[in-house]
Write a protein that holds these residues in place. Structure first.
Motif, mmCIF file in Angstrom:
data_model
loop_
_atom_site.group_PDB
_atom_site.id
_atom_site.type_symbol
_atom_site.label_atom_id
_atom_site.label_comp_id
_atom_site.label_asym_id
_atom_site.label_seq_id
_atom_site.Cartn_x
_atom_site.Cartn_y
_atom_site.Cartn_z
ATOM 1 N N SER A 109 0.836 -1.196 0.000
ATOM 2 C CA SER A 109 0.000 0.000 0.000
ATOM 3 C C SER A 109 0.875 1.253 0.000
ATOM 4 N N ARG A 110 0.260 2.354 -0.365
ATOM 5 C CA ARG A 110 0.989 3.615 -0.456
ATOM 6 C C ARG A 110 0.048 4.776 -0.124
ATOM 7 N N ILE A 111 0.634 5.948 0.119
ATOM 8 C CA ILE A 111 -0.150 7.164 0.221
ATOM 9 C C ILE A 111 0.342 8.148 -0.828
ATOM 10 N N TYR A 171 2.043 16.163 -7.033
ATOM 11 C CA TYR A 171 1.893 15.141 -6.000
ATOM 12 C C TYR A 171 3.005 14.103 -6.089
ATOM 13 N N ARG A 172 3.116 13.296 -5.037
ATOM 14 C CA ARG A 172 4.126 12.239 -4.953
ATOM 15 C C ARG A 172 3.529 11.035 -4.241
ATOM 16 N N HIS A 173 3.761 9.850 -4.806
ATOM 17 C CA HIS A 173 3.395 8.599 -4.150
ATOM 18 C C HIS A 173 4.496 8.191 -3.178
ATOM 19 N N ILE A 174 4.113 7.727 -1.989
ATOM 20 C CA ILE A 174 5.046 7.319 -0.940
ATOM 21 C C ILE A 174 4.668 5.921 -0.473
ATOM 22 N N LEU A 175 5.604 4.993 -0.490
ATOM 23 C CA LEU A 175 5.309 3.615 -0.123
ATOM 24 C C LEU A 175 5.205 3.475 1.395
ATOM 25 N N LEU A 176 4.184 2.789 1.872
ATOM 26 C CA LEU A 176 4.044 2.490 3.292
ATOM 27 C C LEU A 176 4.816 1.219 3.627
ATOM 28 N N VAL A 177 5.531 1.235 4.750
ATOM 29 C CA VAL A 177 6.309 0.058 5.148
ATOM 30 C C VAL A 177 6.103 -0.224 6.630
#
Length: 415
Positions: free
Chosen positions: A143-145, A160-166
């Motif tokens: 998932s990502r935000i 905008y920028r996608h950021i990976l959730l870890v």
């Protein structure tokens, strides 16, 4: 949308007993694959919240952190009125206030689906946050935000920028990519997000709430050679499938007897987190969906006292319950619900925005776009934001047309 996984839930529940242990955190399966039917046997049990579990030890050393204002936003969204052209957009013109379309890649990709929405203001800049889950051959990415600048006066407006959730639990026996140490993808549905005092609260289908500190964004290595790598290797190099930034989970709170958690949002007063349960009105007609309000302290911790339970009515469904809850927002004694899958269509959509007053016999319903998901209230402007999820050839109705957009309505028209 959680409904699409229902058959998988039921099959898995039939094959194995489902327990709520710490193994929920490390599971490599998407949480929505667990049976929503499990909630039926616990319906009479009291809803409760476990104490906060801090999971941040894995990032306590060897990492440098950034905040949202330091993030390089590399994609351009589309403003203007283009958002009204997506399939199933049926909001009356006089109620519309703003909208956004993603760039072409993001509005048509079948590998990621947007779900949750929230927002905040930092250093005078307004931001939206959107959560996504990965699917099909990209499912292992989790998932990502997305962080979106929505301030018209900003030099990075609508970028905008996608950021990976870890998270810290390293899966065993990964296939399709190289998993190193320290952190791994967060493989959850990411159905809803809330923002509270610098942190993101992610609804986690069968767990409860996962917490992320927006001041702890980490920059990692990028490039074609990083496409199939995640984690920190023996040389200290950081990877995240060619994402430039990761946002690590810093903790969680398990909520008992209130799952599945399809969404989460802070109430207007800023005193409670509200979650909703998604059950479809056909396959799950025997289940009564509820929404729950959890008091929150000044540190953002959910409290185990004063929990509120509301059972919204909705006469569109034969059992008069509000099925298909995708988003919730609470103000005073009223709850607004973004609901999909009703038995009737309205201007090309089977979704509704439903307003329920505590104790009422029914909801008041409004037109709402096809594929609508979570809700977010921007109080400064009196905007109610939502988003739609489908890429072409994905929903039951949209065919080859794009359904995916973000939009805001004048909340005063719905109070």
């Amino acid at each position: 949308m959680i409904q699409r996984k229902l058959f998988g839930w039921m099959l898995l529940f039939a094959l194995t007993s489902i327990g709520c242990t710490n193994n929920d955190i490390a599971s490599t399966l998407k949480e929505e694959n667990l049976s929503s039917k499990a909630a039926v046997n616990r319906a009479a049990a009291d809803v409760s919240v476990n104490a906060y579990t801090d999971t941040s030890a894995y990032i306590n050393s060897g990492f440098s952190f950034l905040n949202p204002s330091q993030i390089d936003k590399n994609r351009q969204a589309i403003g203007g009125s283009a958002y009204t052209e997506v399939y199933g957009f049926n909001i009356p013109e006089e109620n519309r206030v703003r909208g956004i379309r993603w760039n072409t890649d993001d509005e048509t990709t079948s590998l990621w689906r947007p779900q949750g929405i929230s927002g905040f203001t930092k250093d005078g800049v307004r931001y939206l946050l959107v959560s996504w889950y990965a699917k099909d051959e990209a499912e292992f990415k989790g998932s990502r935000i997305t962080l979106i600048d929505i301030s018209p006066s900003s030099s990075t407006y609508l970028t905008y920028r996608h950021i990976l959730l870890v998270q810290p639990d390293i899966p065993a026996g990964t296939t399709g990519y190289s998993q190193y140490g320290s952190y791994a993808p967060l493989n959850v549905h990411a159905g809803g997000i809330a923002y509270f005092k610098g942190k993101i609260y992610l609804s986690s289908t069968n767990l409860g709430v996962r917490v992320f500190d927006l001041n702890k964004i980490i920059e990692v290595s990028t490039g074609d050679t990083t496409n199939d790598k995640c984690g920190k290797d023996s040389n200290g190099n950081l990877f995240a499938f060619n994402y430039r930034y990761i946002l690590p989970q810093t903790g969680y709170q398990k909520i008992n007897n209130a799952n599945p958690f399809s969404t989460i949002q802070v109430n207007d007063e800023g005193t409670q987190f509200w979650t909703g349960q998604y059950y479809s009105g056909s396959a799950d007609a025997s289940i009564v969906p509820k929404v729950f309000g959890f008091p929150v302290d000044t540190n953002g911790r959910l409290q185990n006292t004063g929990i509120v339970t509301v059972t919204p009515k909705n006469s569109l469904f034969t059992d008069n319950h509000a099925h298909g809850i995708q988003g919730v927002f609470r103000k005073g004694n009223r709850t607004w619900l973004s609901c999909t899958g009703s038995p009737s269509n309205s201007y090309g959509s089977n979704a509704r925005l439903a307003r329920y007053t505590d104790g009422a016999d029914d909801t008041v319903r409004f037109r709402w776009p096809y594929g609508a998901e979570s809700l977010y209230y921007e109080s400064q402007y009196n905007y109610l934001w939502s988003l739609t999820e489908y890429e072409p050839n994905a929903g039951a109705q949209n065919g080859s047309q794009v359904n995916r957009c973000i939009f805001a309505v004048d909340f005063s028209k719905y109070e």
